[in-house]
Design a protein around this motif. Structure first.
Motif, mmCIF file in Angstrom:
data_model
loop_
_atom_site.group_PDB
_atom_site.id
_atom_site.type_symbol
_atom_site.label_atom_id
_atom_site.label_comp_id
_atom_site.label_asym_id
_atom_site.label_seq_id
_atom_site.Cartn_x
_atom_site.Cartn_y
_atom_site.Cartn_z
ATOM 1 N N ILE A 102 41.187 112.256 90.213
ATOM 2 C CA ILE A 102 41.272 111.537 88.927
ATOM 3 C C ILE A 102 41.710 110.091 89.162
ATOM 4 O O ILE A 102 41.124 109.143 88.643
ATOM 5 C CB ILE A 102 42.247 112.270 87.972
ATOM 6 C CG1 ILE A 102 41.654 113.627 87.593
ATOM 7 C CG2 ILE A 102 42.545 111.435 86.730
ATOM 8 C CD1 ILE A 102 42.616 114.571 86.918
ATOM 9 N N LYS A 103 42.744 109.941 90.000
ATOM 10 C CA LYS A 103 43.258 108.586 90.246
ATOM 11 C C LYS A 103 42.233 107.712 90.962
ATOM 12 O O LYS A 103 42.006 106.560 90.603
ATOM 13 C CB LYS A 103 44.516 108.653 91.109
ATOM 14 C CG LYS A 103 45.741 108.849 90.272
ATOM 15 C CD LYS A 103 46.980 108.479 91.041
ATOM 16 C CE LYS A 103 48.166 108.821 90.173
ATOM 17 N NZ LYS A 103 49.381 108.972 90.906
ATOM 18 N N MET A 104 41.639 108.286 91.995
ATOM 19 C CA MET A 104 40.700 107.490 92.802
ATOM 20 C C MET A 104 39.492 107.091 91.948
ATOM 21 O O MET A 104 38.971 105.994 92.068
ATOM 22 C CB MET A 104 40.235 108.272 94.032
ATOM 23 C CG MET A 104 41.344 108.571 95.010
ATOM 24 S SD MET A 104 42.020 107.065 95.765
ATOM 25 C CE MET A 104 43.549 107.689 96.447
ATOM 26 N N LYS A 105 39.094 108.026 91.103
ATOM 27 C CA LYS A 105 37.944 107.734 90.246
ATOM 28 C C LYS A 105 38.287 106.568 89.299
ATOM 29 O O LYS A 105 37.502 105.648 89.110
ATOM 30 C CB LYS A 105 37.579 108.983 89.448
ATOM 31 C CG LYS A 105 36.085 109.142 89.319
ATOM 32 C CD LYS A 105 35.700 110.510 88.852
ATOM 33 C CE LYS A 105 34.436 110.448 88.034
ATOM 34 N NZ LYS A 105 33.331 109.680 88.604
ATOM 35 N N LYS A 106 39.496 106.652 88.791
ATOM 36 C CA LYS A 106 39.919 105.602 87.865
ATOM 37 C C LYS A 106 39.928 104.240 88.574
ATOM 38 O O LYS A 106 39.527 103.225 88.015
ATOM 39 C CB LYS A 106 41.326 105.945 87.348
ATOM 40 C CG LYS A 106 41.807 105.019 86.240
ATOM 41 C CD LYS A 106 43.150 105.469 85.701
ATOM 42 C CE LYS A 106 44.238 104.551 86.194
ATOM 43 N NZ LYS A 106 45.580 104.984 86.019
ATOM 44 N N TRP A 107 40.354 104.250 89.828
ATOM 45 C CA TRP A 107 40.463 102.983 90.553
ATOM 46 C C TRP A 107 39.120 102.490 91.094
ATOM 47 O O TRP A 107 38.826 101.302 91.076
ATOM 48 C CB TRP A 107 41.455 103.116 91.724
ATOM 49 C CG TRP A 107 42.896 103.133 91.277
ATOM 50 C CD1 TRP A 107 43.404 102.542 90.174
ATOM 51 C CD2 TRP A 107 43.989 103.767 91.945
ATOM 52 N NE1 TRP A 107 44.756 102.770 90.091
ATOM 53 C CE2 TRP A 107 45.143 103.521 91.175
ATOM 54 C CE3 TRP A 107 44.117 104.530 93.108
ATOM 55 C CZ2 TRP A 107 46.399 103.989 91.529
ATOM 56 C CZ3 TRP A 107 45.365 104.993 93.466
ATOM 57 C CH2 TRP A 107 46.500 104.728 92.679
ATOM 58 N N PHE A 108 38.301 103.444 91.622
ATOM 59 C CA PHE A 108 37.109 103.012 92.356
ATOM 60 C C PHE A 108 35.825 102.985 91.523
ATOM 61 O O PHE A 108 34.906 102.253 91.859
ATOM 62 C CB PHE A 108 36.917 103.861 93.614
ATOM 63 C CG PHE A 108 37.870 103.490 94.716
ATOM 64 C CD1 PHE A 108 37.638 102.359 95.500
ATOM 65 C CD2 PHE A 108 39.021 104.234 94.967
ATOM 66 C CE1 PHE A 108 38.515 102.001 96.512
ATOM 67 C CE2 PHE A 108 39.907 103.876 95.969
ATOM 68 C CZ PHE A 108 39.661 102.757 96.740
ATOM 69 N N ALA B 140 39.977 101.579 100.761
ATOM 70 C CA ALA B 140 39.221 100.377 100.396
ATOM 71 C C ALA B 140 38.752 99.635 101.647
ATOM 72 O O ALA B 140 37.609 99.192 101.734
ATOM 73 C CB ALA B 140 40.084 99.477 99.520
ATOM 74 N N THR B 141 39.640 99.520 102.631
ATOM 75 C CA THR B 141 39.258 98.828 103.875
ATOM 76 C C THR B 141 38.073 99.518 104.541
ATOM 77 O O THR B 141 37.097 98.878 104.938
ATOM 78 C CB THR B 141 40.456 98.779 104.853
ATOM 79 O OG1 THR B 141 41.527 98.130 104.192
ATOM 80 C CG2 THR B 141 40.112 98.051 106.135
ATOM 81 N N ALA C 53 39.456 95.595 98.379
ATOM 82 C CA ALA C 53 40.902 95.798 98.344
ATOM 83 C C ALA C 53 41.539 94.870 97.308
ATOM 84 O O ALA C 53 42.413 95.282 96.541
ATOM 85 C CB ALA C 53 41.487 95.554 99.730
ATOM 86 N N ALA C 54 41.063 93.617 97.282
ATOM 87 C CA ALA C 54 41.644 92.653 96.349
ATOM 88 C C ALA C 54 41.375 93.064 94.901
ATOM 89 O O ALA C 54 42.271 92.997 94.046
ATOM 90 C CB ALA C 54 41.071 91.264 96.618
ATOM 91 N N ALA D 293 47.149 105.038 100.171
ATOM 92 C CA ALA D 293 45.949 105.719 100.669
ATOM 93 C C ALA D 293 44.699 105.029 100.115
ATOM 94 O O ALA D 293 43.712 104.833 100.835
ATOM 95 C CB ALA D 293 45.976 107.186 100.257
ATOM 96 N N ALA D 294 44.754 104.639 98.848
ATOM 97 C CA ALA D 294 43.597 103.987 98.228
ATOM 98 C C ALA D 294 43.297 102.656 98.914
ATOM 99 O O ALA D 294 42.135 102.304 99.131
ATOM 100 C CB ALA D 294 43.863 103.777 96.740
#
Ligand SMILES: Nc1ncnc2c1ncn2[C@@H]1O[C@H](COP(=O)(O)OP(=O)(O)OP(=O)(O)O)[C@@H](O)[C@H]1O
Length: 687
Positions: free
Chosen positions: A326-332, A302-303, A249-250, A297-298
């Motif tokens: 697309i967003k989740m992929k970019k973040w995760f 993460a938790t 998450a951090a 939601a992301a």
């Protein structure tokens, strides 16, 4: 046939069928079949007292009767009492009626007075009965009915059911007194058979204290049922998660190009609190368009991911699901989490690969459409499901996804946590009545720097002016949406309109790079157009309502909605929400065509006056009513027969409070009350 089914007729089958079509089967159904209005048959009037419009009951004799044929066949009669005379007329009649009139002698007639004192009064199709019969002591109820079921049959059945049913009070006296409720049995009696002199308006307008009691009891039952559903959920087991690791998450937070708003932080805390419980979370995350639900939601994902669980995100349309992907992929991706995509339109091989990696646990975060609930999809260990635009899914679909996460662990079924998201704010009154089983989190603040979208209403003949506006915006380096009209009657026509609009705009705006997006494109084509627009390889996106939810291009600053009068309020608000998502000042132009219906004008006015999603939702509710608003047989709407959640808002609040008191102090009363009001309706409250 159940023992207490009412059957009073010599042809019980037929009569019962009619009753059933009105929802009347058990005695208590009849008890709650409440009158629409009343007739006063308690007195015999005199002809000298009557006036047009009055419902009268007279006793006297027929002095003359004849059948005439001009202008058409009808039966006419003259009726007299000791104060005057009036005419009677039947346009449809039976020979037996004719005979009865010819017989002479004292009769009783009933009907509504027509005509004037100058030309004489008359009763059309009056009811005839024997004179001298005992008069009722109460007003006569007129019940909702169906074709072929006459009032006397319903009255008889209701009376019989009332005599057989013990109407003991389900509520303890202290509660009755505290909320100033009349006794239940008395209330029921007062509504079926009101005493002479009761103000009929207060009855038909449902304002009489007896009505208050019925509405209160109904709402109370609903609140109790929802509370019971919540308690049952809390009995279920889920995976208590730990917040300790905190690294994923951090890192996610550290990678964001913005910092969270206070509202986002608050709801993340609320969600994290739920995730730590040993029973399943069931939370609704509400936030106006563009308020930043995705990152919330992301963070929840993460938790769960960090605790070793898989996470599923399900969205109702491919475009929306894909935006999330697309967003989740970019973040995760950078955090080493494998993000998988599953939709119906994937090729067989890719689908199989996705299904396999979901089953063997390689895929940690899975994003997709309804394809996620197909039979062949099995998760290794699903700990959290996130359902976007939850109101677009039926209860059944959400349950199916939840079942995929059910796990037998030490003889105990584990149910995954569930986070529902909605960008269609639900007005407080609705949420309180129907979603009492859900915890609700609201993101009540927009990210900083946003200026509200300015809404302009243009009639169709100002289209040229608009084209200049589009050019101007594009020159500034901004992007534009052009939403094609909704053609509800035909999807083909809608598609054609979109194609035509695009072609025409291409001709009119030669220096503008434009693309077309509609539902009939295949996934790759859609992704290509959307991708081009996101990358700013296109300036103008001509689209059908497929862009309604989820599309997030902060550089877009102008939206034009053609034939805005054809769209619903919630839909317009969603569409408008596609602009104003960045720092730039944005404009939404609602193009409309004259003449406007009153409702359409009201909708456009609401859009012009406010950008607040909750206010829009309130007005939408006002215009469309709760049934339309909540869509699918959602969370118990079907339980409301007597109360009106908007008008009876105060009663809702009292019922909520009383439900709490009863649950705490009077468990027997809770059981009695639920038994009386909820039998056979348990399904409605499963969420
Ligand atoms: N705290 C924030 N500060 C600045 N920008 C933010 C913040 N949170 C989200 N955003 C940005 O705001 C935009 C809207 O966020 P997001 O797409 O999550 O909205 P949403 O609530 O899902 O809206 P909608 O329901 O309209 O799709 C995105 O571009 C997102 O990156």
């Amino acid at each position: 046939m159940p023992a207490n089914v009412v059957s009073q007729s010599s042809r019980p089958g037929l009569l019962d069928k009619k009753f059933k079509s009105l929802g009347l089967e058990y005695d208590f159904d009849f008890v709650l079949h409440l009158p629409l209005r009343y007739e006063d048959e308690t007195a015999i009037h005199k002809i000298s007292q009557i006036y047009p419009g009055m419902s009268v009951q007279l006793e006297g004799v027929v002095t003359h009767s004849e059948v005439i044929f001009k202008p058409r066949k009808q039966l006419l009669a003259t009726f007299k009492d000791d104060t005057g005379q009036i005419s009677l007329r039947w346009i449809h009649f039976y020979p037996s009626q004719q005979k009865m009139l010819e017989k002479g002698g004292l009769i009783r007639i009933r009907g509504e007075v027509r005509g004037s004192s100058m030309w004489g009064f008359e009763l059309i199709h009056p009811k005839i009965s024997k004179a001298g019969e005992a008069l009722p002591k109460t007003l006569t109820p007129v019940y909702p009915t169906t074709e072929g079921l006459a009032q006397p049959s319903i009255r008889k059945a209701v009376l019989a059911a009332l005599s057989r049913t013990v109407l003991d009070d389900t509520l303890p006296e202290v509660i009755q007194q505290k909320y100033q409720l009349p006794d239940f049995a008395q209330a029921i009696q007062a509504l079926h058979h009101p005493a002479v002199g009761t103000d009929p308006e207060s009855l038909t307008q449902k304002l009489h204290p007896a009505w208050l009691r019925i509405k209160f009891d109904e709402l109370l039952a609903q609140q109790l049922a929802l509370a019971a559903a919540r308690a049952a959920r809390q009995q279920k087991k889920s995976f208590p998660m730990s917040l300790k690791p905190g690294k994923l998450a951090a890192s996610l937070l550290a990678g964001l190009e913005f910092s969270l708003t206070a509202a986002q932080k608050k709801v993340i805390d609320e969600i994290n609190h739920d995730l730590q419980q040993a029973y399943p979370m069931h939370r609704l995350l509400q936030g106006d368009v563009g308020s930043g639900k995705t990152v919330v939601a992301a963070m929840a994902a993460a938790t769960a991911l960090e605790n070793g669980f898989q996470v599923a995100i399900m969205a109702p349309t491919e475009i929306l699901a894909e935006q999330h992907f697309i967003k989740m992929k970019k973040w995760f991706d950078p955090l080493g989490i494998e993000v998988a995509w599953l939709s119906g339109s994937l090729r067989a091989k890719a689908k199989q690969e996705a299904v396999d990696s979901i089953a063997n646990g390689k895929a940690r975060l899975v994003i997709g459409t309804q394809a996620l609930i197909q039979k062949n999809v099995d998760f290794q260990l699903l700990g959290l499901m996130i359902v976007d635009e939850q109101h677009r899914f039926g209860v059944g679909q959400r349950l199916s996804l939840s079942r995929k996460g059910e796990h037998l662990l030490q003889n105990q079924y584990m149910v995954p946590h569930q986070l529902n998201m909605s960008a269609t704010p639900i007005p407080r009154s609705l949420a309180m009545t129907f979603l009492a089983d859900l915890e609700v989190s609201v993101i009540d603040e927009l990210p900083p720097g946003r200026t509200p979208v300015i809404t302009k209403l243009f009639s169709d003949n100002r289209r040229d002016e608009l084209l200049a506006h589009v050019r101007h915006e594009v020159k500034k380096g901004r992007q534009v949406y052009w939403v094609c009209p909704l053609v509800e009657e035909s999807e083909v026509l809608q598609l054609q309109t979109a194609v035509d609009t695009h072609a025409r705009l291409q001709e009119e705006l030669t220096d503008v790079r434009s693309g077309l997006l509609h539902g009939r494109l295949n996934t790759q084509e859609k992704a290509k157009v959307m991708g081009d627009f996101v990358r700013h390889d296109l300036d103008l996106l001509v689209a059908t309502t497929v862009i309604e939810v989820g599309v997030d291009v902060p550089n877009a600053s102008l939206m034009i909605i053609e034939h805005a009068e054809r769209f619903g309020l919630a839909q317009l608000h969603q569409l408008r929400g596609r602009v104003g998502r960045g720092q730039a000042n944005s404009v939404c132009v609602l193009l409309y065509q004259q003449p406007l219906s009153k409702v359409a004008a009201q909708r456009l006015k609401a859009m012009y006056e406010t950008t607040d999603g909750f206010e829009i939702a309130r007005r939408d509710l006002e215009q469309r009513g709760p049934g339309e608003f909540l869509g699918v047989k959602q969370s118990g709407l079907a339980l409301m027969r007597f109360a009106d959640i908007e008008a009876d808002y105060l009663i809702v609040e009292k019922a909520r409070e009383a439900a709490r008191e009863l649950r705490e102090n009077y468990p027997d009363a809770v059981a009695r009350h639920l038994h009386r009001w909820m039998r056979g309706k348990e399904d409605y409250i499963r969420t």
